[in-house]
Design a protein around this motif. Structure first.
Motif, PDB file in Angstrom:
ATOM      1  N   ALA A 144      59.580 127.729 111.922  1.00 26.79           N
ATOM      2  CA  ALA A 144      60.147 129.052 111.655  1.00 26.79           C
ATOM      3  C   ALA A 144      59.049 130.097 111.516  1.00 26.79           C
ATOM      4  O   ALA A 144      59.180 131.231 111.997  1.00 26.79           O
ATOM      5  CB  ALA A 144      60.995 129.010 110.391  1.00 26.79           C
ATOM      6  N   ARG A 145      57.920 129.725 110.883  1.00 31.92           N
ATOM      7  CA  ARG A 145      56.808 130.661 110.725  1.00 31.92           C
ATOM      8  C   ARG A 145      56.199 131.010 112.083  1.00 31.92           C
ATOM      9  O   ARG A 145      55.791 132.147 112.331  1.00 31.92           O
ATOM     10  CB  ARG A 145      55.740 130.072 109.799  1.00 31.92           C
ATOM     11  N   ALA A 146      56.126 130.011 112.969  1.00 31.38           N
ATOM     12  CA  ALA A 146      55.566 130.263 114.303  1.00 31.38           C
ATOM     13  C   ALA A 146      56.435 131.260 115.060  1.00 31.38           C
ATOM     14  O   ALA A 146      55.925 132.164 115.733  1.00 31.38           O
ATOM     15  CB  ALA A 146      55.456 128.953 115.076  1.00 31.38           C
ATOM     16  N   ILE A 147      57.753 131.109 114.941  1.00 23.37           N
ATOM     17  CA  ILE A 147      58.662 132.042 115.603  1.00 23.37           C
ATOM     18  C   ILE A 147      58.519 133.437 115.003  1.00 23.37           C
ATOM     19  O   ILE A 147      58.479 134.443 115.722  1.00 23.37           O
ATOM     20  CB  ILE A 147      60.117 131.539 115.478  1.00 23.37           C
ATOM     21  N   ASP A 201      57.479 137.036 116.626  1.00 23.46           N
ATOM     22  CA  ASP A 201      58.314 138.234 116.460  1.00 23.46           C
ATOM     23  C   ASP A 201      57.506 139.400 115.898  1.00 23.46           C
ATOM     24  O   ASP A 201      57.725 140.563 116.280  1.00 23.46           O
ATOM     25  CB  ASP A 201      59.485 137.925 115.531  1.00 23.46           C
ATOM     26  N   LEU A 202      56.575 139.096 114.982  1.00 22.29           N
ATOM     27  CA  LEU A 202      55.777 140.166 114.383  1.00 22.29           C
ATOM     28  C   LEU A 202      54.849 140.797 115.413  1.00 22.29           C
ATOM     29  O   LEU A 202      54.628 142.024 115.412  1.00 22.29           O
ATOM     30  CB  LEU A 202      54.982 139.622 113.191  1.00 22.29           C
ATOM     31  N   ARG A 203      54.317 139.992 116.304  1.00 24.98           N
ATOM     32  CA  ARG A 203      53.499 140.555 117.395  1.00 24.98           C
ATOM     33  C   ARG A 203      54.343 141.493 118.254  1.00 24.98           C
ATOM     34  O   ARG A 203      53.886 142.569 118.660  1.00 24.98           O
ATOM     35  CB  ARG A 203      52.911 139.424 118.241  1.00 24.98           C
ATOM     36  N   ARG A 218      67.295 139.891 112.035  1.00 29.25           N
ATOM     37  CA  ARG A 218      67.333 139.725 110.584  1.00 29.25           C
ATOM     38  C   ARG A 218      67.596 141.028 109.840  1.00 29.25           C
ATOM     39  O   ARG A 218      67.798 141.010 108.626  1.00 29.25           O
ATOM     40  CB  ARG A 218      66.018 139.108 110.098  1.00 29.25           C
ATOM     41  N   GLY A 219      67.523 142.123 110.512  1.00 27.47           N
ATOM     42  CA  GLY A 219      67.716 143.395 109.840  1.00 27.47           C
ATOM     43  C   GLY A 219      66.452 143.885 109.172  1.00 27.47           C
ATOM     44  O   GLY A 219      65.335 143.479 109.529  1.00 27.47           O
ATOM     45  N   LEU A 220      66.597 144.758 108.173  1.00 27.44           N
ATOM     46  CA  LEU A 220      65.447 145.361 107.505  1.00 27.44           C
ATOM     47  C   LEU A 220      64.771 144.340 106.591  1.00 27.44           C
ATOM     48  O   LEU A 220      65.386 143.799 105.682  1.00 27.44           O
ATOM     49  CB  LEU A 220      65.884 146.573 106.689  1.00 27.44           C
ATOM     50  N   MET A 221      63.475 144.085 106.838  1.00 33.96           N
ATOM     51  CA  MET A 221      62.724 143.078 106.080  1.00 33.96           C
ATOM     52  C   MET A 221      61.684 143.771 105.213  1.00 33.96           C
ATOM     53  O   MET A 221      60.983 144.687 105.664  1.00 33.96           O
ATOM     54  CB  MET A 221      62.056 142.085 107.027  1.00 33.96           C
ATOM     55  N   SER A 222      61.538 143.307 103.962  1.00 42.05           N
ATOM     56  CA  SER A 222      60.549 143.856 103.033  1.00 42.05           C
ATOM     57  C   SER A 222      59.197 143.193 103.265  1.00 42.05           C
ATOM     58  O   SER A 222      59.117 142.117 103.880  1.00 42.05           O
ATOM     59  CB  SER A 222      61.004 143.629 101.594  1.00 42.05           C
ATOM     60  N   PRO A 223      58.109 143.783 102.761  1.00 40.57           N
ATOM     61  CA  PRO A 223      56.770 143.214 102.992  1.00 40.57           C
ATOM     62  C   PRO A 223      56.622 141.780 102.498  1.00 40.57           C
ATOM     63  O   PRO A 223      55.883 140.992 103.096  1.00 40.57           O
ATOM     64  CB  PRO A 223      55.847 144.167 102.215  1.00 40.57           C
ATOM     65  N   GLY A 224      57.309 141.438 101.396  1.00 36.59           N
ATOM     66  CA  GLY A 224      57.180 140.083 100.864  1.00 36.59           C
ATOM     67  C   GLY A 224      57.605 139.003 101.836  1.00 36.59           C
ATOM     68  O   GLY A 224      57.215 137.846 101.692  1.00 36.59           O
ATOM     69  N   GLU A 225      58.378 139.378 102.852  1.00 35.12           N
ATOM     70  CA  GLU A 225      58.868 138.402 103.816  1.00 35.12           C
ATOM     71  C   GLU A 225      57.910 138.177 104.983  1.00 35.12           C
ATOM     72  O   GLU A 225      58.088 137.210 105.727  1.00 35.12           O
ATOM     73  CB  GLU A 225      60.232 138.845 104.356  1.00 35.12           C
ATOM     74  N   PHE A 226      56.911 139.046 105.148  1.00 39.06           N
ATOM     75  CA  PHE A 226      56.047 138.867 106.323  1.00 39.06           C
ATOM     76  C   PHE A 226      54.573 139.202 106.097  1.00 39.06           C
ATOM     77  O   PHE A 226      53.738 138.872 106.958  1.00 39.06           O
ATOM     78  CB  PHE A 226      56.568 139.693 107.508  1.00 39.06           C
ATOM     79  N   ILE A 227      54.202 139.813 104.977  1.00 38.71           N
ATOM     80  CA  ILE A 227      52.790 140.150 104.767  1.00 38.71           C
ATOM     81  C   ILE A 227      51.936 138.882 104.653  1.00 38.71           C
ATOM     82  O   ILE A 227      50.830 138.811 105.209  1.00 38.71           O
ATOM     83  CB  ILE A 227      52.616 141.034 103.518  1.00 38.71           C
ATOM     84  N   GLY A 228      52.427 137.883 103.931  1.00 35.48           N
ATOM     85  CA  GLY A 228      51.671 136.622 103.826  1.00 35.48           C
ATOM     86  C   GLY A 228      51.434 135.990 105.180  1.00 35.48           C
ATOM     87  O   GLY A 228      50.340 135.490 105.478  1.00 35.48           O
ATOM     88  N   LEU A 229      52.458 136.005 106.021  1.00 43.41           N
ATOM     89  CA  LEU A 229      52.322 135.481 107.374  1.00 43.41           C
ATOM     90  C   LEU A 229      51.300 136.294 108.165  1.00 43.41           C
ATOM     91  O   LEU A 229      50.477 135.737 108.903  1.00 43.41           O
ATOM     92  CB  LEU A 229      53.681 135.520 108.073  1.00 43.41           C
TER      93      LEU A 229
END
Length: 621
Positions: free
Chosen positions: A356-359, A363-365, A401-412
């Protein structure tokens, strides 16, 4: 009964003939190759069963014979040249001579073998001459010159060259060692480990047993290596390798993959997964006990604990060979997440999380490339109850996923390195907003705080990057405030101070975020060109009920003012919290009481919910 017995016998014979026919054909072909002395070549038969494994064994045998025969052929051709040759052992006892030697000296091989080169002594040279020859051969690998030797017939003749090929043989052994063994520890390297793992998986399936891999990573080794130096780090790695060998049996393998990563290959465990796991647990406990002992590195004594991931193999004959190593690696990271210095077995859920993190990383790129990111702003109020600024907080409008907060992707983003382009985007977007506000009288005095990651700040061109963004957006540097975390102070404080000082010279301001929760040292704090300290919300949350939190907040305010810094508190959610902080001298406030993060146009609607009390607040009971 007779009919059924006969039919069973016929069917059995037919099945055996069908199954064994390829094996018999393979055996016949191998025998034919060996008998005819043709160059061996592999058998073109592939099967996924036990017979296929046996045919694979035939192929490995044929390749070994081919390599051996080629080596012997080349060696024999070289040995049987026109030069007289002898081979001796380390004590100079003759082991073998070639045909040219026999023709030149008159001695047959049976007469020369077992003798020493003194057999050819002519008595025309003194002992010092012969001593010099052997000294040269020993030290340089050879000697050239003229020497008188005596044939069996008594005739004396000239000889020219002696050579010692021990160095070549040693070089061949060294090349083999470099190919399959780690130079620092002497342990098998990745190549040899994977070869042994392939054999272990095959053996486990055939014997219906299990094996295990334990992936070991040293905790905080990089910090130790950077602090004490790489020579001391190498010394520690060598000691780790030696200790690991004491934790397993001789039939098991200890390998070093590189850096501070080691792997244990443990074979012939119980067929029952629960029992095998208990055996692996026992090995893991030995490793933990061994590696938790103090390391003596010259004059330094230190500790370096391990995180261990373990997985079993042998229950799936079609499994990719790299899967066990990958699972053990994932389990090691699970051990890191559990607090380090521990053992964790592979959890299938961890594999799902990794996928899931790889996907999400992909997506973040795409989000950076296709404009899916946006900034929300949380208001910051001054002591007079007016809007003084805002903190820019990134959001991700994910298509699914809709609107995501920083806590959901900053670590990644930090783990994948995407924090760097993400940080640049946030800085550019915030500066563009500053430039827009500057054109509206009601918002012209509003400043923006932008969070800067440690990775981003430590980039060599960080100062030039910030100045380039300011120039490109035409934003007022004095309205930009960069929020740094205390983790920046862990390494290279002088570089941190230099970069901050250069940006301060251009008008950029700095705030120290989450003050009191990290690594701040007062001796560094007084040297940093900071404009603001931010009281962490963990101290604000209970300051009305916890005397310790109240005392910490008061101390931070006093410290900040003594160093000529403004103090802002985050996480303010009630009028009572705001009034208490104002009473102890806090200069600014941020939190849900004043407004949640939202689009920039909502800032103009922010008003002071209630008047701020100006009385001095007492400590909570």
């Amino acid at each position: 009964t007779l009919l059924m017995s006969g039919l069973a016998a016929v069917l059995t014979w037919a099945m055996l003939r069908r199954q064994l026919s390829p094996l018999l054909s393979a055996a016949a072909e191998v025998a034919d190759q060996l008998a005819s002395q043709r160059p061996p070549h592999p058998l073109a038969i592939a099967r996924p069963d036990e017979i296929g494994e046996l045919i694979g064994g035939f192929n490995r045998l044929l390749m070994t014979l081919a390599q051996r025969d080629e080596s012997l052929r080349i060696g024999a051709a070289a040995f049987e040249c026109q030069l007289g040759m002898i081979i001796t052992d380390a004590d100079k006892v003759i082991l073998q001579v070639n045909r040219a030697f026999c023709e030149i000296t008159g001695y047959g091989s049976e007469e020369a073998v077992g003798q020493t080169p003194r057999l050819l002594k002519s008595d025309r040279h003194d002992p010092a001459f012969y001593a010099a020859i052997w000294t040269s051969v020993t030290q340089t690998g050879g000697w050239q010159g003229e020497i008188w030797n005596r044939r069996k017939s008594g005739a004396v003749y000239h000889v020219g060259t002696f050579a010692d090929i021990s160095a070549r043989k040693t070089a061949e052994e060294t090349i083999l060692s470099l190919a399959f063994y780690d130079v620092l520890t002497g342990l098998p390297n990745r190549r040899l480990l994977m070869d042994r793992l392939a054999q272990a998986v095959t053996a486990a399936i055939r014997r219906q047993r299990t094996g295990a891999l334990l992936f070991i990573d040293l905790d905080d080794f990089k910090t130790l290596n950077d602090t004490l130096g790489h020579d001391q780090g190498d010394l520690l790695l060598a000691q780790v390798g030696a200790r690991l060998k004491t934790c397993v049996r001789e039939c098991d393998t200890v390998a070093r993959l590189g850096g501070d990563e080691f792997v244990l290959l443990v074979e012939n465990l119980s067929a029952d997964a629960v029992d095998a796991a208990k055996q692996v647990q026992s090995v893991g406990e030995k490793v933990l006990a061994a590696l938790n002992q103090v390391y003596q590195l010259g004059s330094h004594a230190c500790l370096c604990t391990p995180s261990i991931g373990a997985t079993l193999f042998g229950d799936d004959q079609y499994e990719n060979l790299h899967e066990p190593l990958r699972r053990a690696d994932l389990a090691m990271y699970q051990a890191k997440a559990a607090g380090r210095n521990t053992l964790r077995f592979f959890d299938p859920r961890l594999q799902a999380d990794a996928a899931a993190r790889a996907i999400l990383a992909t997506d973040l790129r795409d989000a950076l490339a296709h404009g899916q990111l946006l900034l929300h702003y949380q208001p910051q109020m001054n002591i007079a109850g007016h809007l003084a600024g805002a903190e820019a907080l990134v959001r991700w409008q994910h298509p699914q996923r809709g609107l995501m907060s920083p806590g959901e992707f900053i670590g990644l983003a930090e783990d994948t390195g995407l924090i760097l382009p993400l940080g640049v985007w946030v800085l550019e977007a915030a500066c563009l907003q500053l430039a827009r506000w500057a054109r509206h009288s009601g918002m012209a005095q509003i400043g923006v705080a932008v969070n800067i990651s440690a990775m981003q700040f430590h980039q060599a061109d960080f100062v030039a990057q910030v100045l380039a963004v300011l120039a490109a957006t035409n934003a007022n540097p004095q309205r930009l405030k960069l929020e740094l975390t205390e983790s920046l102070m862990i390494t290279n404080v002088e570089d941190v101070i230099a970069k901050m000082t250069e940006l301060k010279r251009h008008g950029v301001r700095f705030s120290l975020d989450d003050f009191g929760t990290g690594y701040s040292s007062l001796c560094y704090l007084k040297r940093l060109p900071l404009d603001q300290l931010k009281i962490d919300q963990s101290f604000v949350r209970d300051l009305l009920s916890d005397p310790n939190d109240a005392a910490i907040a008061r101390t931070i305010v006093t410290l900040g003012h003594s160093l000529n810094m403004e103090v802002i508190a985050e996480g303010v959610e009630s009028a009572a919290q705001r009034d208490f902080l104002a009473g102890i001298g806090c200069d600014a406030f941020q939190g849900y009481f004043f407004g949640r993060p939202g689009p920039q146009h909502l800032l103009s609607e922010v008003t002071n919910p209630q008047p701020i009390a100006t009385r001095q607040c007492s400590e909570p009971s």
